[in-house]
Write an enzyme that holds these catalytic residues in place. Sequence first.
Site, PDB file in Angstrom:
ATOM      1  N   CYS A   1       1.554  19.177 -11.462  1.00 51.73           N
ATOM      2  CA  CYS A   1       2.948  19.604 -11.300  1.00 51.73           C
ATOM      3  C   CYS A   1       3.134  20.134  -9.876  1.00 51.73           C
ATOM      4  CB  CYS A   1       3.264  20.700 -12.322  1.00 51.73           C
ATOM      5  SG  CYS A   1       4.876  21.480 -12.079  1.00 51.73           S
TER       6      CYS A   1
ATOM      7  N   CYS B   1       3.990  24.128 -10.027  1.00 51.80           N
ATOM      8  CA  CYS B   1       3.033  25.173 -10.414  1.00 51.80           C
ATOM      9  C   CYS B   1       1.571  24.759 -10.340  1.00 51.80           C
ATOM     10  CB  CYS B   1       3.342  25.675 -11.830  1.00 51.80           C
ATOM     11  SG  CYS B   1       2.791  24.572 -13.153  1.00 51.80           S
TER      12      CYS B   1
ATOM     13  N   CYS C   1       9.907  -0.050 -13.582  1.00 55.40           N
ATOM     14  CA  CYS C   1      11.081   0.825 -13.674  1.00 55.40           C
ATOM     15  C   CYS C   1      11.386   1.543 -12.367  1.00 55.40           C
ATOM     16  CB  CYS C   1      10.910   1.836 -14.804  1.00 55.40           C
ATOM     17  SG  CYS C   1       9.628   3.073 -14.518  1.00 55.40           S
TER      18      CYS C   1
ATOM     19  N   CYS D   1       7.046  20.243 -17.579  1.00 58.62           N
ATOM     20  CA  CYS D   1       5.712  20.813 -17.396  1.00 58.62           C
ATOM     21  C   CYS D   1       5.456  21.833 -18.505  1.00 58.62           C
ATOM     22  CB  CYS D   1       5.618  21.493 -16.031  1.00 58.62           C
ATOM     23  SG  CYS D   1       4.075  22.413 -15.781  1.00 58.62           S
TER      24      CYS D   1
ATOM     25  N   CYS E   1       5.172  25.573 -16.518  1.00 58.13           N
ATOM     26  CA  CYS E   1       6.272  26.247 -15.815  1.00 58.13           C
ATOM     27  C   CYS E   1       7.654  25.783 -16.259  1.00 58.13           C
ATOM     28  CB  CYS E   1       6.129  26.067 -14.309  1.00 58.13           C
ATOM     29  SG  CYS E   1       6.577  24.425 -13.692  1.00 58.13           S
TER      30      CYS E   1
ATOM     31  N   HIS F   1      11.294  20.206 -14.867  1.00 58.57           N
ATOM     32  CA  HIS F   1      11.673  18.873 -15.348  1.00 58.57           C
ATOM     33  C   HIS F   1      10.796  17.835 -14.663  1.00 58.57           C
ATOM     34  CE1 HIS F   1      14.195  15.462 -16.498  1.00 58.57           C
ATOM     35  NE2 HIS F   1      14.220  15.101 -15.224  1.00 58.57           N
TER      36      HIS F   1
ATOM     37  N   HIS G   1      11.258  11.544 -18.438  1.00 54.51           N
ATOM     38  CA  HIS G   1      11.509  11.274 -19.852  1.00 54.51           C
ATOM     39  C   HIS G   1      10.364  10.428 -20.412  1.00 54.51           C
ATOM     40  CE1 HIS G   1      15.567  12.354 -18.460  1.00 54.51           C
ATOM     41  NE2 HIS G   1      15.767  12.754 -19.705  1.00 54.51           N
TER      42      HIS G   1
ATOM     43  N   ASP H   1       8.086   2.316 -24.961  1.00 48.79           N
ATOM     44  CA  ASP H   1       7.822   0.930 -24.549  1.00 48.79           C
ATOM     45  C   ASP H   1       6.627   0.843 -23.603  1.00 48.79           C
ATOM     46  OD1 ASP H   1       8.875   2.138 -22.326  1.00 48.79           O
ATOM     47  OD2 ASP H   1      10.585   0.796 -22.104  1.00 48.79           O
TER      48      ASP H   1
ATOM     49  N   ARG I   1       5.560   5.556 -22.631  1.00 52.89           N
ATOM     50  CA  ARG I   1       5.760   5.520 -21.177  1.00 52.89           C
ATOM     51  C   ARG I   1       6.349   6.848 -20.734  1.00 52.89           C
ATOM     52  NH1 ARG I   1      10.475   3.597 -18.033  1.00 52.89           N
ATOM     53  NH2 ARG I   1      11.317   2.802 -19.994  1.00 52.89           N
TER      54      ARG I   1
ATOM     55  N   CYS J   1       7.874   8.470 -17.965  1.00 54.24           N
ATOM     56  CA  CYS J   1       8.576   8.017 -16.762  1.00 54.24           C
ATOM     57  C   CYS J   1       8.889   9.265 -15.932  1.00 54.24           C
ATOM     58  CB  CYS J   1       9.837   7.291 -17.197  1.00 54.24           C
ATOM     59  SG  CYS J   1      10.765   6.554 -15.860  1.00 54.24           S
TER      60      CYS J   1
HETATM   61 FE    FE Z   1       4.618  23.203 -13.640  1.00 53.82          FE
END
Ligand code: FE
Length: 187
Positions: free
Chosen positions: A103, A106, A121, A152, A155, A158, A161, A165, A173, A175
């Site tokens: 991440c 963090c 994608c 995560c 922390c 975001h 998603h 598939d 997956r 993504c």
């Molecule tokens: Fe994090």
Amino acid sequence: MRSTNIIILAIAALLVGCQNSTGQAPNKTIALDMNAGSDTMNQYDHSKNPHYSHTDTSKLDLPLSEWKKLLPEELYYVAFEKGTERAFTGKFWDFDGVGTYACAACGNVLFQADAKFASSCGWPSFYQPERKNSVAYHDDNSFGMVRTEVTCGRCGAHLGHIFDDGPPPTGQRYCINSVSLEFLGTK
Ligand code: FE
């Protein structure tokens, strides 16, 4: 008035295009070129972020004002305002280095490169996280779609998603926005 209509149509076309081609519709889409002006896989100086760790898995519950002070603007935007980098612009969507991804906010270890697969994608895609609680899952019904957001597990940043598939063995997956990740190489 006419220009307002054109802008609305352009935004609608962008949303539809992203949904159809990738399943990863943007919450807010921005043009991030993480390759620009950077010769390192790290996005910022971690010594100024006292919460950054690859080994400490204790949960972080920091106010957004703290993250805003610690993180580069584009990382804060994706991680804590649920932004989405534009497809095919991140540094990791076609990167195949061997090692570990953490991440970017963090330092929590999130994925291994051997769980990364080539996806069309435009975002880095993985079929499984590093460990069960490396990430957390949340219902996301924004933009008229039913999706599952991945954050995560330490922390709450975001990440992206998850879709069903993906390839074997999980068929999933993950993504993920490149900007939410840092590549640690092999340790
Ligand atoms: Fe994090």
